[in-house]
Design a protein around this motif. Structure first.
Motif, PDB file in Angstrom:
ATOM      1  N   ARG A   6       0.869  -1.256   0.064  1.00 13.60           N
ATOM      2  CA  ARG A   6      -0.060   0.064  -0.076  1.00 13.60           C
ATOM      3  C   ARG A   6       0.838   1.250   0.037  1.00 13.60           C
ATOM      4  N   GLU A  17      -4.567   0.439  -6.572  1.00 10.03           N
ATOM      5  CA  GLU A  17      -5.038  -0.395  -5.436  1.00 10.03           C
ATOM      6  C   GLU A  17      -3.901  -1.666  -5.178  1.00 10.03           C
ATOM      7  N   VAL A  35     -10.507  -4.848   5.028  1.00  4.45           N
ATOM      8  CA  VAL A  35     -10.886  -3.500   5.256  1.00  4.45           C
ATOM      9  C   VAL A  35     -10.580  -2.564   6.120  1.00  4.45           C
ATOM     10  N   GLU A  36      -9.909  -2.949   7.338  1.00  6.70           N
ATOM     11  CA  GLU A  36      -8.982  -2.358   8.318  1.00  6.70           C
ATOM     12  C   GLU A  36      -7.989  -1.743   7.533  1.00  6.70           C
ATOM     13  N   GLU A  37      -7.219  -2.631   6.705  1.00 10.05           N
ATOM     14  CA  GLU A  37      -5.945  -2.245   6.258  1.00 10.05           C
ATOM     15  C   GLU A  37      -6.039  -1.350   4.886  1.00 10.05           C
ATOM     16  N   ASP A  38      -7.347  -1.084   4.742  1.00  8.13           N
ATOM     17  CA  ASP A  38      -7.631  -0.269   3.560  1.00  8.13           C
ATOM     18  C   ASP A  38      -6.922  -0.930   2.080  1.00  8.13           C
ATOM     19  N   CYS A  39      -7.329  -2.213   1.889  1.00 12.81           N
ATOM     20  CA  CYS A  39      -7.226  -2.830   0.811  1.00 12.81           C
ATOM     21  C   CYS A  39      -8.196  -3.499   0.065  1.00 12.81           C
ATOM     22  N   ARG A  61     -14.048  -2.070  -4.884  1.00 19.47           N
ATOM     23  CA  ARG A  61     -12.582  -2.650  -4.488  1.00 19.47           C
ATOM     24  C   ARG A  61     -12.360  -3.933  -4.899  1.00 19.47           C
TER      25      ARG A  61
END
Length: 242
Positions: A6, A17, A35-39, A61
């Motif tokens: 990321r 992404e 979701v927590e890691e923004d991936c 996503r």
């Protein structure tokens, strides 16, 4: 590792992404972690798509590769509004072309760049004889792109490649990226197509023995992004999202 990828994508001028490969391991807990890691996530079945959506991963996503999608899976992906399908075959183009009225989907055309990476033959997917994707070398990729651009409900956003797994030598990526860039130059000249997105696939190896010396994520991503900058620049192409 997710954070390292990321960080590298975040530093890329055109952004992009990070997509975790669900086929490695997936479940609701993993979806929550993403979701927590923004991936985002790459799914390869309708079941994985359902888990991702139930786990709170935004549909935009979610990528959906895989070379044997069913009609139901293609329709489910379109109905959910996934970020993109990775279009892998003429059969998949057939399925997309006959989507019910009102459904649209974004796609990345999977290219087979004809590169034989330094890995075991059973997990090498980018060779000329690979069953995955459309071959650049034999002309099927350009023909498939021409057809895909004519399908009204398909938005061809870019291209995708995946040359294999357990790859320890970044030069395989550099060769593949160079061939993709040359293909995109031809595609622009013949079809007026410009790729806004380029998915370079995964496959970075890990150490299974004391003799293995894999790159770090940062080293791998530096090699990939440097190759994209060099190859796209030489071919007069704008840099894509990655």
């Amino acid at each position: 590792r997710l954070r390292a990828y990321r960080l590298a994508i975040g530093a890329w001028a055109q952004s992009g992404e990070v997509l975790y490969s669900a086929k490695a391991f997936f479940g609701l807990a993993m979806a929550h972690l993403l979701v927590e890691e923004d991936c985002g996530v790459d799914v390869v079945s309708g079941g994985e798509l359902e888990i991702a959506l139930r786990g709170g991963v935004p549909a935009a996503r979610i990528g959906f590769p895989g070379n044997n999608k069913s009609r139901a899976e293609v329709e489910a992906a379109a109905q959910a509004g996934v970020g993109h399908l990775v279009v892998d075959s003429e059969h998949e183009l057939d399925l997309i072309a006959t989507l019910p009225d009102g459904l649209r989907v974004r796609g990345l055309l999977r290219l087979s760049p004809g590169v034989d990476p330094d890995t075991h033959e059973y997990i090498s997917t980018g060779r000329l004889d690979s069953k995955f994707g459309f071959s650049i070398e034999n002309g099927s990729a350009l023909r498939a792109l021409d057809r895909a651009l004519g399908i009204a409900c398909l938005d061809v956003a870019g291209v995708h490649m995946h040359i294999g797994s357990q790859i320890l030598d970044a030069r395989s990526y550099e060769r593949a990226i160079e061939r993709v860039a040359c293909f995109l130059a031809d595609a622009h000249a013949h079809l007026g197509f410009a790729a806004g997105m380029f998915s370079v696939g995964g496959g970075l190896g890990i150490a299974h023995t004391d003799k293995d010396d894999p790159s770090t994520v940062a080293e791998h991503m530096n090699a990939v992004t440097s190759a994209v900058i060099d190859s796209f620049g030489k071919n007069g192409l704008a840099l894509p999202a990655l």
